[in-house]
Design an enzyme around this catalytic site. Structure first.
Site, PDB file in Angstrom:
ATOM      1  N   HIS A  17      -7.948   9.941   2.501  1.00 18.57           N
ATOM      2  CA  HIS A  17      -8.596  11.159   3.010  1.00 18.57           C
ATOM      3  C   HIS A  17     -10.085  10.911   3.263  1.00 18.57           C
ATOM      4  CE1 HIS A  17      -4.862  13.093   1.965  1.00 18.57           C
ATOM      5  NE2 HIS A  17      -4.984  12.590   0.754  1.00 18.57           N
ATOM      6  N   GLN A 308      -6.789  -4.301   5.946  1.00 17.95           N
ATOM      7  CA  GLN A 308      -5.612  -4.127   6.785  1.00 17.95           C
ATOM      8  C   GLN A 308      -5.942  -4.123   8.282  1.00 17.95           C
ATOM      9  OE1 GLN A 308      -2.343  -1.509   5.311  1.00 17.95           O
ATOM     10  NE2 GLN A 308      -2.806  -0.390   7.173  1.00 17.95           N
ATOM     11  N   HIS A 323       4.493   1.568   4.900  1.00 15.19           N
ATOM     12  CA  HIS A 323       5.080   2.769   4.293  1.00 15.19           C
ATOM     13  C   HIS A 323       4.849   3.994   5.175  1.00 15.19           C
ATOM     14  CE1 HIS A 323       0.914   3.398   3.415  1.00 15.19           C
ATOM     15  NE2 HIS A 323       1.086   4.336   2.516  1.00 15.19           N
ATOM     16  N   TRP A 326      -0.315   7.920   7.294  1.00 18.66           N
ATOM     17  CA  TRP A 326      -0.780   8.251   8.637  1.00 18.66           C
ATOM     18  C   TRP A 326      -1.900   7.322   9.097  1.00 18.66           C
ATOM     19  CZ3 TRP A 326       0.898   9.602  12.929  1.00 18.66           C
ATOM     20  CH2 TRP A 326       0.104  10.123  13.948  1.00 18.66           C
ATOM     21  N   ASN A 327      -2.786   6.921   8.164  1.00 18.79           N
ATOM     22  CA  ASN A 327      -3.845   5.991   8.575  1.00 18.79           C
ATOM     23  C   ASN A 327      -3.243   4.667   9.034  1.00 18.79           C
ATOM     24  OD1 ASN A 327      -6.374   7.526   7.847  1.00 18.79           O
ATOM     25  ND2 ASN A 327      -5.310   7.541   5.883  1.00 18.79           N
ATOM     26  N   SER A 328      -2.291   4.155   8.246  1.00 19.76           N
ATOM     27  CA  SER A 328      -1.656   2.885   8.617  1.00 19.76           C
ATOM     28  C   SER A 328      -0.892   3.025   9.931  1.00 19.76           C
ATOM     29  CB  SER A 328      -0.692   2.421   7.523  1.00 19.76           C
ATOM     30  OG  SER A 328      -1.411   2.201   6.333  1.00 19.76           O
ATOM     31  N   GLU A 331      -3.413   3.020  12.648  1.00 19.43           N
ATOM     32  CA  GLU A 331      -3.996   1.674  12.766  1.00 19.43           C
ATOM     33  C   GLU A 331      -3.030   0.731  13.490  1.00 19.43           C
ATOM     34  OE1 GLU A 331      -5.090   0.717   8.722  1.00 19.43           O
ATOM     35  OE2 GLU A 331      -6.500   2.393   8.651  1.00 19.43           O
ATOM     36  N   ASP A 347       4.575  12.983   4.310  1.00 20.19           N
ATOM     37  CA  ASP A 347       4.655  12.934   5.778  1.00 20.19           C
ATOM     38  C   ASP A 347       5.247  11.626   6.308  1.00 20.19           C
ATOM     39  OD1 ASP A 347       2.369  11.649   4.739  1.00 20.19           O
ATOM     40  OD2 ASP A 347       1.441  11.618   6.717  1.00 20.19           O
TER      41      ASP A 347
HETATM   42  O1  LIG Z   1      -4.568  -3.458   1.055  1.00 15.29           O
HETATM   43  C1  LIG Z   1      -4.930  -2.440   1.659  1.00 15.29           C
HETATM   44  C2  LIG Z   1      -4.358  -1.168   1.461  1.00 15.29           C
HETATM   45  C3  LIG Z   1      -4.805  -0.112   2.230  1.00 15.29           C
HETATM   46  N1  LIG Z   1      -5.802  -0.300   3.143  1.00 15.29           N
HETATM   47  C4  LIG Z   1      -6.262   0.845   3.968  1.00 15.29           C
HETATM   48  O2  LIG Z   1      -6.103   2.052   3.244  1.00 15.29           O
HETATM   49  C5  LIG Z   1      -5.652   3.105   4.085  1.00 15.29           C
HETATM   50  C6  LIG Z   1      -4.333   3.656   3.568  1.00 15.29           C
HETATM   51  O3  LIG Z   1      -4.059   4.900   4.184  1.00 15.29           O
HETATM   52  P1  LIG Z   1      -2.586   5.419   4.556  1.00 15.29           P
HETATM   53  O4  LIG Z   1      -1.904   4.427   5.406  1.00 15.29           O
HETATM   54  O5  LIG Z   1      -2.730   6.790   5.157  1.00 15.29           O
HETATM   55  O6  LIG Z   1      -1.792   5.417   3.199  1.00 15.29           O
HETATM   56  P2  LIG Z   1      -1.928   6.267   1.816  1.00 15.29           P
HETATM   57  O7  LIG Z   1      -3.160   5.855   1.125  1.00 15.29           O
HETATM   58  O8  LIG Z   1      -0.653   6.093   1.098  1.00 15.29           O
HETATM   59  O9  LIG Z   1      -2.071   7.799   2.372  1.00 15.29           O
HETATM   60  C7  LIG Z   1      -1.777   9.071   1.802  1.00 15.29           C
HETATM   61  O10 LIG Z   1      -2.491  10.011   2.657  1.00 15.29           O
HETATM   62  C8  LIG Z   1      -2.153   9.920   4.045  1.00 15.29           C
HETATM   63  C9  LIG Z   1      -3.057  10.879   4.816  1.00 15.29           C
HETATM   64  O11 LIG Z   1      -2.872  12.214   4.426  1.00 15.29           O
HETATM   65  C10 LIG Z   1      -0.671  10.243   4.229  1.00 15.29           C
HETATM   66  O12 LIG Z   1      -0.326  10.091   5.602  1.00 15.29           O
HETATM   67  C11 LIG Z   1       0.168   9.294   3.356  1.00 15.29           C
HETATM   68  O13 LIG Z   1       1.554   9.615   3.454  1.00 15.29           O
HETATM   69  C12 LIG Z   1      -0.277   9.390   1.890  1.00 15.29           C
HETATM   70  O14 LIG Z   1       0.462   8.482   1.066  1.00 15.29           O
HETATM   71  C13 LIG Z   1      -5.527   2.502   5.472  1.00 15.29           C
HETATM   72  O15 LIG Z   1      -6.708   2.821   6.192  1.00 15.29           O
HETATM   73  C14 LIG Z   1      -5.431   0.994   5.232  1.00 15.29           C
HETATM   74  O16 LIG Z   1      -5.972   0.218   6.282  1.00 15.29           O
HETATM   75  C15 LIG Z   1      -6.365  -1.562   3.322  1.00 15.29           C
HETATM   76  O17 LIG Z   1      -7.250  -1.757   4.155  1.00 15.29           O
HETATM   77  N2  LIG Z   1      -5.902  -2.583   2.577  1.00 15.29           N
END
Ligand SMILES: O=c1ccn([C@@H]2O[C@H](COP(=O)(O)OP(=O)(O)O[C@H]3O[C@H](CO)[C@@H](O)[C@H](O)[C@H]3O)[C@@H](O)[C@H]2O)c(=O)[nH]1
Length: 462
Positions: A17, A308, A323, A326-328, A331, A347
């Site tokens: 977030h 990532q 997984h 939404w950010n992944s 991306e 989501d």
């Molecule tokens: O080794 C890692 C792990 C994560 N990231 C970054 O961390 C973020 C992870 O975000 P996201 O992909 O959204 O996963 P979550 O942290 O699991 O996000 C939570 O919040 C999101 C936004 O509300 C929801 O979409 C997801 O379902 C919820 O699990 C991304 O920018 C990744 O690039 C890294 O750079 N390296």
């Protein structure tokens, strides 16, 4: 002489977030807006340690009682954050007024919907920064406005489906997991917290449509061409796409959702596939439990964290097993990388549906009794690695994402229109508009992953 609006941005203090909220704040600064970013002390410290302080961005921190950074997502923490955050916000709003920099609008992320009430109490407009797909907000809206009973009754029945206005036909497994019955939760998720998280979504919908006479503004981390219909599907919401907000990560890892057996199956699938890989397992002890560790380390690399975005930008990357956070998801679209969609909860299930059936950039794993076995992981990896069509689609969405955020692209226009409605901004401030970190990510090509030749796999479901 015109003065720029002063926007206060606050987000829930989790990496997924904070990152989009911070990128949103940076984009505002770039177009000449005065922005104050409000965040708990422990987040501010981490930002400083990681040199993530943004020039021109005013950051104000407050103590939420978790200054050591041991964030526990519990009902108690949510109520403490609300109590301490409300006080801090009121203080900041009043001080800004006294200093002659009155706040024009308060923007708040998911899970801190109480901010809207604080803003209303201080006679200020507010806008939600929704950091999941527009489609998911539509589903929650309908869940709390007439369709809840239907959705709860789906019982994961494969023949069940629902047609909501403006959305594709959705099957039980395509709904955000939080709107299903307790029994239907994926077995991998620790779901003791689900009930009060669902309540925060309900409260948010209530805050948005329960009080407002005019259509409330929801700034969505998506872009027009990606979710054109979903952005317009709920008459009562004024959704505006201002993404993709794709920053580089700066906070450290968090709790993994996956059970040991599941990791073991992924390892099996990977070995069967035989391709080089980079696998992020954010807890060292989970890595050590893998029975096939030695063979895996001969074939690929296991790390506890990676940047990532940098890996996604690497030209040798052939597939990303994600997984579907939404950010992944964004991306992967921005980077044009096809995916194996491995949703776990919330989501992510809906995001996986969109990836496979609507944007057609990936293949979703099928689980049997809540477990995805190694053969299935292998099947999906092979399909994606060989899928020329998926790769073409991924490239198409990457181009459209770049189009959306460039100067005069749809998201750029939407953001400027939002700001222009709050007050006048000098023309000059628009001229130098650049989309910095995102552009960086899009242009980044040369990451040192010398071990890998095309094609390699990235796996990150944490
Ligand atoms: O080794 C890692 C792990 C994560 N990231 C970054 O961390 C973020 C992870 O975000 P996201 O992909 O959204 O996963 P979550 O942290 O699991 O996000 C939570 O919040 C999101 C936004 O509300 C929801 O979409 C997801 O379902 C919820 O699990 C991304 O920018 C990744 O690039 C890294 O750079 N390296």
């Amino acid at each position: 002489m015109t003065t720029s609006p002063h926007i206060l941005v606050i987000s829930f203090p989790g990496q997924s977030h904070i990152n989009p909220a911070l990128q949103f704040a940076k984009n505002l600064v770039k177009i000449g807006v005065d922005v104050t970013f409000v965040t708990p002390l422990f987040v501010h410290r981490r930002m400083k340690n990681a040199s993530r302080v943004v020039q021109g961005l005013n950051i104000v921190s407050f103590s939420d009682g978790s200054d050591d950074g041991l964030l526990l997502i519990t009902e108690h923490y949510f109520s403490e954050l609300r109590r301490t955050g409300s006080e801090a916000l009121k203080q900041i709003i009043r001080t800004s007024s006294l200093e002659g920099r009155p706040i024009s609008c308060v923007v708040y992320s998911l899970l801190v919907e109480w901010v809207a009430e604080v803003a209303r109490g201080e006679q200020l407009p507010s806008a939600e920064l929704w950091d999941q797909p527009a489609t998911v907000l539509d589903i929650y809206y309908h869940h709390f406005n007439g369709y809840g009973e239907d959705m709860r009754n789906c019982n994961n029945d494969p023949s069940w489906s629902i047609k909501l206005p403006g959305l594709p036909l959705l099957h039980a497994g395509d709904l955000p997991s939080l709107v299903n019955d307790e029994d239907n939760k994926p077995s991998l998720v620790h779901d003791e917290n689900n009930k009060f998280i669902v309540k925060t979504f309900e409260d948010l919908i209530d805050v948005l449509v329960g009080h407002e006479k005019t259509k409330p503004i929801v700034l969505v981390n998506t872009f027009d061409s990606l979710e054109f219909e979903a952005l317009r599907a709920v008459e009562k919401l004024n959704m505006r796409a201002i993404g993709p907000l794709v920053p580089s990560a700066f906070l450290e890892g968090k709790d993994p959702y996956l059970a040991e057996a599941q990791m073991e199956e992924i390892g099996r699938g990977l070995l069967k596939c035989g391709m080089p890989f980079l696998w992020v397992i954010n807890k060292q002890q989970d890595k050590e439990k893998l029975s096939c560790m030695k063979e895996l380390e001969e074939k690929g690399m296991i790390v506890t964290w990676c940047n990532q975005l940098e890996v996604l930008a690497h030209p040798s990357l052939g597939c990303f097993l994600t997984h579907c956070g939404w950010n992944s998801t964004l991306e992967s679209l921005v980077s044009g990388v096809p995916v194996v969609a491995y949703p776990v909860w919330t989501d992510q299930t809906t995001n996986a549906k969109l990836i496979q059936d609507i944007w057609e950039t990936g293949v979703r794993v099928k689980s049997k009794n809540g477990v995805v076995d190694g053969d299935e992981v292998h099947r999906c990896l092979e399909l994606v690695m060989r899928g020329a069509e998926l790769r073409r689609n991924a490239k198409k969405w990457s181009d459209l994402a770049k189009e959306a955020i460039r100067e005069s692209g749809s998201s750029d226009k939407n953001l400027k229109a939002f700001v222009a409605e709050l007050g006048s901004v000098t023309e000059k401030s628009f001229v130098n508009h650049v989309v910095d970190a995102l552009k960086c990510a899009l242009d980044a090509k040369h990451v040192t992953l010398s071990k890998f030749l095309y094609p390699f796999l990235l796996l990150n479901i944490s």
